[in-house]
Design a protein around this motif. Structure first.
Motif, PDB file in Angstrom:
ATOM      1  N   GLU A 317       0.815  -1.213   0.000  1.00  0.00           N
ATOM      2  CA  GLU A 317       0.000   0.000   0.000  1.00  0.00           C
ATOM      3  C   GLU A 317       0.847   1.261   0.000  1.00  0.00           C
ATOM      4  OE1 GLU A 317      -2.784   2.766  -0.214  1.00  0.00           O
ATOM      5  OE2 GLU A 317      -2.982   0.629  -0.649  1.00  0.00           O
ATOM      6  N   THR A 318       2.037   1.206   0.620  1.00  0.00           N
ATOM      7  CA  THR A 318       2.869   2.413   0.684  1.00  0.00           C
ATOM      8  C   THR A 318       3.299   2.896  -0.696  1.00  0.00           C
ATOM      9  OG1 THR A 318       3.646   1.881   2.899  1.00  0.00           O
ATOM     10  CG2 THR A 318       4.985   3.410   1.607  1.00  0.00           C
ATOM     11  N   ALA A 320       1.915   2.196  -3.551  1.00  0.00           N
ATOM     12  CA  ALA A 320       0.698   2.540  -4.287  1.00  0.00           C
ATOM     13  C   ALA A 320       0.203   3.928  -3.880  1.00  0.00           C
ATOM     14  CB  ALA A 320      -0.384   1.486  -4.039  1.00  0.00           C
ATOM     15  N   SER A 321       0.236   4.215  -2.577  1.00  0.00           N
ATOM     16  CA  SER A 321      -0.178   5.528  -2.086  1.00  0.00           C
ATOM     17  C   SER A 321       0.747   6.637  -2.593  1.00  0.00           C
ATOM     18  CB  SER A 321      -0.203   5.513  -0.556  1.00  0.00           C
ATOM     19  OG  SER A 321      -0.496   6.797  -0.046  1.00  0.00           O
TER      20      SER A 321
END
Length: 405
Positions: A317-318, A320-321
């Motif tokens: 997620e990091t 992607a964020s």
């Protein structure tokens, strides 16, 4: 560490004076040729190293306290240091630079110049026992000159670092178990700690005394001084297992000085290629943090995250964020459909097929097979070696990961 004075006692146990670099140039190429002539007599190095440590601990038994309880890791990396020295002996400048860094790093262990002399005496005896009747005085002399040259560089590096602490105490401020075998640790040192995004440091846990392992910083320097590490447990009983499974907030770790050249140049030109596999994501994350904070929009960045499976993307997620908030960043996961021995080579092939990277500056982090495949592929694609940065491969990093000579 307070070391007993018996190393300097009288009789055959007395160690000679500390080594010092001479002004005469060292003919490493000549010693390399001589060592290679008799290399088959002492290699593979398993027997040589076993004899060496037997001799060292028999003659100076208290030196055993400088080493971790299990010697398996130690023996493996001493073999790497021998291979590194022999392979690079024709380039004394390279050896000097590497071992000056190692000498600076060894200050955290309590190693003193006299201990190197004890090591030399043990090595001489081990060479004679292992090599047998074909061993010559010329071969032995070449080995000892090689060792003394490396040790002189280590002493020089240690002396140049006397103005900094040999090690830093660091309190664990956060510990997040992302998976059974992966944890993110955040720590804060009691004294100022200098480092750059893309570098790494040796870490020691009090649960595994005298054992140090290297981990990359997963963040760029911050005003609060907090450091982040990503650790994957590599087995039971080692440093990585202790950090993942047995470390808690409030625990105290020890850090060695920062090392590594996988950093962003101040005059970095053009776009950037980042390739990260497994916990190689940690230094890639640190580099992205530095690019975001001070160079936003100056460089286009392609980040390839290699993994054996989607579940191995432990912090997906990091990135992607970051990609959603940074228009200059493109993130491409590369997942090997059939995990196996050739996984990382396949990941490298996928990256190389994606585009022409010959005008980028590349940063590669992760398993050695990925780094080797990527650097070879980028070189074949026309990217100059000076524009490809990566952590040391095992033979070189093994030099810096010895817990003591």
């Amino acid at each position: 560490m307070r070391l007993r004075r018996s190393l300097l006692s009288q009789g055959e146990r007395r160690a000679p004076a500390a080594p010092r670099r001479t002004t005469a140039p060292y003919d490493g190429a000549a010693d390399q040729r001589e060592i290679l002539r008799g290399l088959d007599l002492v290699s593979p190095f398993d027997e040589l190293i076993a004899e060496l440590y037997d001799e060292l601990f028999q003659r100076w038994p208290y030196l055993r306290s400088l080493f971790p309880e299990s010697m398996e890791f130690q023996r493996r990396h001493l073999a790497q240091i021998f291979r590194y020295l022999i392979d690079h002996l024709h380039d004394p400048d390279e050896v000097t630079a590497t071992f000056k860094r190692l000498g600076r790093d060894h200050r955290k262990l309590g190693v003193r110049p006299a201990h190197y002399e004890a090591f030399e005496a043990a090595l001489r005896e081990a060479l004679r026992r292992t090599a047998g009747a074909r061993w010559t005085d010329a071969m032995e002399a070449a080995w000892l000159r090689m060792l003394r040259f490396a040790v002189a560089a280590m002493v020089e590096g240690a002396e140049a670092a006397l103005g900094e602490p040999p090690a830093w105490q660091a309190e664990v401020t956060a510990h997040e178990r992302l998976r059974r075998d992966v944890a993110v640790l955040r720590v804060r040192t009691g004294e100022p700690y200098a480092y750059r995004a893309g570098q790494y440091a040796a870490v020691q846990s009090p649960r595994v005394p005298q054992a140090w392992r290297y981990y990359s910083f997963a963040n760029a320097p911050r005003p609060d001084g907090e450091l982040e590490f990503h650790v994957r447990a590599a087995g039971d009983g080692g440093v990585s297992e202790a950090l993942v499974a047995r470390t808690r907030v409030g625990d105290t770790l020890r850090l060695g000085p920062a090392s590594g050249t996988m950093t962003l140049d101040d005059d970095l030109a053009g776009d950037v290629l980042l390739v990260a596999g497994d916990t190689g994501w940690a230094p890639a994350k640190a580099l992205l943090e530095e690019l975001s904070s001070g160079r936003a929009g100056q460089h286009g960045v392609h980040l390839f995250l290699g993994a054996r499976s989607f579940s191995d993307l432990y912090d997906a997620e990091t990135p992607a964020s970051l990609a959603r908030r940074r228009p200059w960043l493109r993130v491409v996961p590369v997942i090997e459909d059939e995990p196996g021995p050739g996984c990382w080579e396949s990941v490298a092939d996928a990256v190389l097929r994606h585009a022409d990277w010959s005008r980028r500056t590349a940063f590669v982090a992760g398993p050695p097979t990925l780094v080797r495949a990527m650097t070879a592929g980028l070189a074949a694609a026309g990217l100059p070696a000076g524009r490809v940065r990566h952590d040391p491969l095992p033979a070189a990093r093994g030099v810096a990961s010895l817990s003591a000579l």
